[in-house]
Scaffold this active site. Structure first.
Site, PDB file in Angstrom:
ATOM      1  N   ARG A  19      -0.757  -8.661  -3.998  1.00 27.27           N
ATOM      2  CA  ARG A  19       0.417  -9.167  -3.025  1.00 27.27           C
ATOM      3  C   ARG A  19       0.212  -9.641  -1.988  1.00 27.27           C
ATOM      4  O   ARG A  19       0.740 -10.609  -1.414  1.00 27.27           O
ATOM      5  CB  ARG A  19       1.044  -7.583  -2.695  1.00 27.27           C
ATOM      6  N   TYR A  20      -1.263  -9.494  -1.545  1.00 28.35           N
ATOM      7  CA  TYR A  20      -1.636 -10.240  -0.410  1.00 28.35           C
ATOM      8  C   TYR A  20      -2.780 -11.204  -0.842  1.00 28.35           C
ATOM      9  O   TYR A  20      -3.334 -11.273  -2.067  1.00 28.35           O
ATOM     10  CB  TYR A  20      -2.587  -9.201   0.577  1.00 28.35           C
ATOM     11  N   ARG A  63      -6.714  -9.946  -1.486  1.00 34.58           N
ATOM     12  CA  ARG A  63      -6.970  -8.702  -1.795  1.00 34.58           C
ATOM     13  C   ARG A  63      -6.073  -8.261  -3.075  1.00 34.58           C
ATOM     14  O   ARG A  63      -5.002  -8.590  -3.062  1.00 34.58           O
ATOM     15  CB  ARG A  63      -7.203  -7.584  -0.707  1.00 34.58           C
ATOM     16  N   CYS A  84      -3.504  12.725 -10.508  1.00 36.28           N
ATOM     17  CA  CYS A  84      -3.936  13.251  -9.233  1.00 36.28           C
ATOM     18  C   CYS A  84      -4.479  14.641  -9.447  1.00 36.28           C
ATOM     19  O   CYS A  84      -3.782  15.382 -10.205  1.00 36.28           O
ATOM     20  CB  CYS A  84      -2.925  13.147  -8.226  1.00 36.28           C
ATOM     21  N   CYS A 107       1.936  14.956  -4.187  1.00 41.24           N
ATOM     22  CA  CYS A 107       2.534  14.949  -2.832  1.00 41.24           C
ATOM     23  C   CYS A 107       4.150  14.531  -3.338  1.00 41.24           C
ATOM     24  O   CYS A 107       4.379  13.725  -4.217  1.00 41.24           O
ATOM     25  CB  CYS A 107       2.122  13.725  -1.960  1.00 41.24           C
ATOM     26  N   CYS A 157       5.459  10.907  -3.027  1.00 37.83           N
ATOM     27  CA  CYS A 157       4.659   9.968  -3.408  1.00 37.83           C
ATOM     28  C   CYS A 157       5.298   8.633  -3.895  1.00 37.83           C
ATOM     29  O   CYS A 157       6.272   8.539  -4.613  1.00 37.83           O
ATOM     30  CB  CYS A 157       4.015  10.288  -4.626  1.00 37.83           C
ATOM     31  N   ARG A 185       4.347   6.365  -5.686  1.00 41.88           N
ATOM     32  CA  ARG A 185       4.134   5.845  -7.177  1.00 41.88           C
ATOM     33  C   ARG A 185       4.637   7.127  -8.031  1.00 41.88           C
ATOM     34  O   ARG A 185       4.035   7.336  -8.988  1.00 41.88           O
ATOM     35  CB  ARG A 185       2.763   5.548  -7.465  1.00 41.88           C
ATOM     36  N   ASP A 207       7.798   5.886   2.663  1.00 41.05           N
ATOM     37  CA  ASP A 207       8.576   4.876   1.717  1.00 41.05           C
ATOM     38  C   ASP A 207       9.908   5.133   1.154  1.00 41.05           C
ATOM     39  O   ASP A 207      10.210   6.336   1.047  1.00 41.05           O
ATOM     40  CB  ASP A 207       7.515   4.305   0.578  1.00 41.05           C
ATOM     41  N   ASP A 265       5.625  -0.162   5.228  1.00 45.74           N
ATOM     42  CA  ASP A 265       5.597  -0.986   4.259  1.00 45.74           C
ATOM     43  C   ASP A 265       6.916  -1.556   3.972  1.00 45.74           C
ATOM     44  O   ASP A 265       7.835  -1.030   3.123  1.00 45.74           O
ATOM     45  CB  ASP A 265       4.781  -0.255   3.070  1.00 45.74           C
ATOM     46  N   LYS A 323       2.756  -4.481   4.697  1.00 49.17           N
ATOM     47  CA  LYS A 323       2.563  -3.595   5.821  1.00 49.17           C
ATOM     48  C   LYS A 323       2.837  -4.551   7.205  1.00 49.17           C
ATOM     49  O   LYS A 323       2.612  -5.376   7.401  1.00 49.17           O
ATOM     50  CB  LYS A 323       1.311  -3.037   6.060  1.00 49.17           C
TER      51      LYS A 323
END
Length: 398
Positions: free
Chosen positions: A120-121, A124, A133, A137, A140, A142, A301, A338, A345
């Protein structure tokens, strides 16, 4: 009531698992095998609210439930509003999807040239290396992908991702994430880091992980040796509340630091969890005592079923006002959103600038006092007495 903590206390002990041999308790594989993953297991240890019970019954269609024994010990089982409890025990609110919410709220799928890699950037990439995981969470980003509860069928393709990075010399920074990359075996982590280090244009390797917080036993001497071998490896951990900063986490962060791993922390602003200046200040102070630099506070998000956990953005701005200037600069993270849909961000700051004109920038400090910084350069100050502008060498030396 204002949040008050005992700054001298660091949580220790095995709690409900006191009967377990210490060798097992400190074994990360034992912790994984003994996670709480079902409603029945959960109800053996605590009484659930109706909202929690409904959330648990719905979890396997959205995001699986899993809690390590270590992290479960941090829950106040008598308090339905416990900030640790809210993060990992599903609630009925997850079943409600708002019009503004999305399965892929930050647009990762639209920037994925090969499965598991997000570009996306400009310089990077995000390299998703697993969909699992240690614990999940409830907010999350994702949740469409991790645990595969939504039948997303994500399968990391290491070689395709590595090949893409090798063929794109503009990529100088690689972030390993997932799921949680530290759930991979030592052998796989060693392999991935070795392959990335062998790519000449990759200068910066990062790992995003909540394993140190959920499963600090994973930070073994053997894993630290791998990081030393391929270092510097940078790591962002994820603690949201000062109660997560235990003695065990502190020890794990120390092992990572001594292995040459620079540490930062990313928190998510969560309603009735950490959307309070006193709580956030206690958290960042604990982090710096653990050799961890507070890095980001994320606005939650717009993931589906997260409205009950999303704090007001204005709370985040107010927290930043209470941190900037009121505590050491090393303790002040950056508050970001984000941008929904893949905008990246964006920093969200309190408004310190009051005006910019041709002459100066006008701003206020953390106390609200006004100041002015000139934008124009003027000639030297004229003086009738040249000696007024001279320095006494002897005074300087003193």
């Amino acid at each position: 009531m204002p949040y008050i903590e005992d700054r001298t206390h660091w949580q220790t002990g095995q709690g409900l698992w006191e009967h377990v041999p210490e060798s097992d308790w400190n074994n990360w594989v034992w912790q994984l095998k003994n996670r709480i993953t079902t409603l029945e297991q959960l109800e053996q240890h605590m009484e659930l609210t109706p909202e929690e019970r409904a959330g648990c019954e719905h979890a396997n269609t959205k995001l699986a439930m899993a809690i390590t024994p270590y992290f479960f010990n941090l829950i106040d089982r008598e308090d339905p509003n416990c900030p640790i409890r809210k993060q990992v025990i599903p609630r009925a609110g997850e079943m409600t999807v708002g019009q503004e919410e999305m399965l892929d709220p930050v647009g990762e799928d639209g920037h994925s040239p090969v499965p598991g890699l997000v570009h996306r950037y400009p310089d990077r990439v995000l390299f998703l290396v697993t969909d699992r995981c240690a614990a999940y969470c409830r907010y999350c980003t994702r949740s469409r992908l991790v645990s595969n509860a939504q039948d997303y069928n994500f399968h990391p393709e290491f070689e395709a991702g590595l090949k893409y990075i090798e063929e794109h010399p503009e990529v100088r920074d690689v972030l390993l994430s997932g799921g949680d990359p530290l759930l991979l075996s030592d052998k796989k982590i060693d392999y991935l880091l070795g392959r990335l280090r062998a790519i000449p244009h990759v200068e910066f390797i990062r790992i995003g992980s909540r394993i140190p917080v959920f499963l600090p036993q994973r930070i073994t001497p053997e894993l630290c040796e791998i990081f030393k071998k391929h270092g510097p490896i940078w790591m962002s951990i994820h603690a949201n509340h000062p109660r997560e900063c235990t003695q065990t986490l502190k020890d794990a962060c120390e092992r990572l630091s001594f292995a040459g791993v620079p540490l930062g922390n990313q928190s998510v602003l969560l309603k009735d969890v950490n959307d309070d200046a006193d709580i956030m200040k206690a958290l960042v102070h604990r982090l710096v005592r653990m050799r961890v630099r507070p890095y980001y506070i994320y606005q939650c998000d717009l993931i589906t079923g997260s409205a009950h956990l999303r704090a007001n953005v204005c709370k985040g701005i107010e927290i930043m006002k209470q941190l900037r200037g009121h505590t050491t600069g090393y303790s002040v993270p950056q508050f970001v959103i984000d941008a929904p849909g893949g905008g990246g961000k964006v920093p969200i700051n309190p408004q310190y600038i009051t005006k910019i004109d041709d002459e100066a920038i006008h701003f206020k400090n953390f106390e609200g006092k006004l100041y002015r910084y000139p934008l124009k350069t003027y000639g030297p100050l004229e003086s009738d007495d040249d000696d007024d502008c001279k320095c006494d060498a002897e005074e300087i030396m003193l």
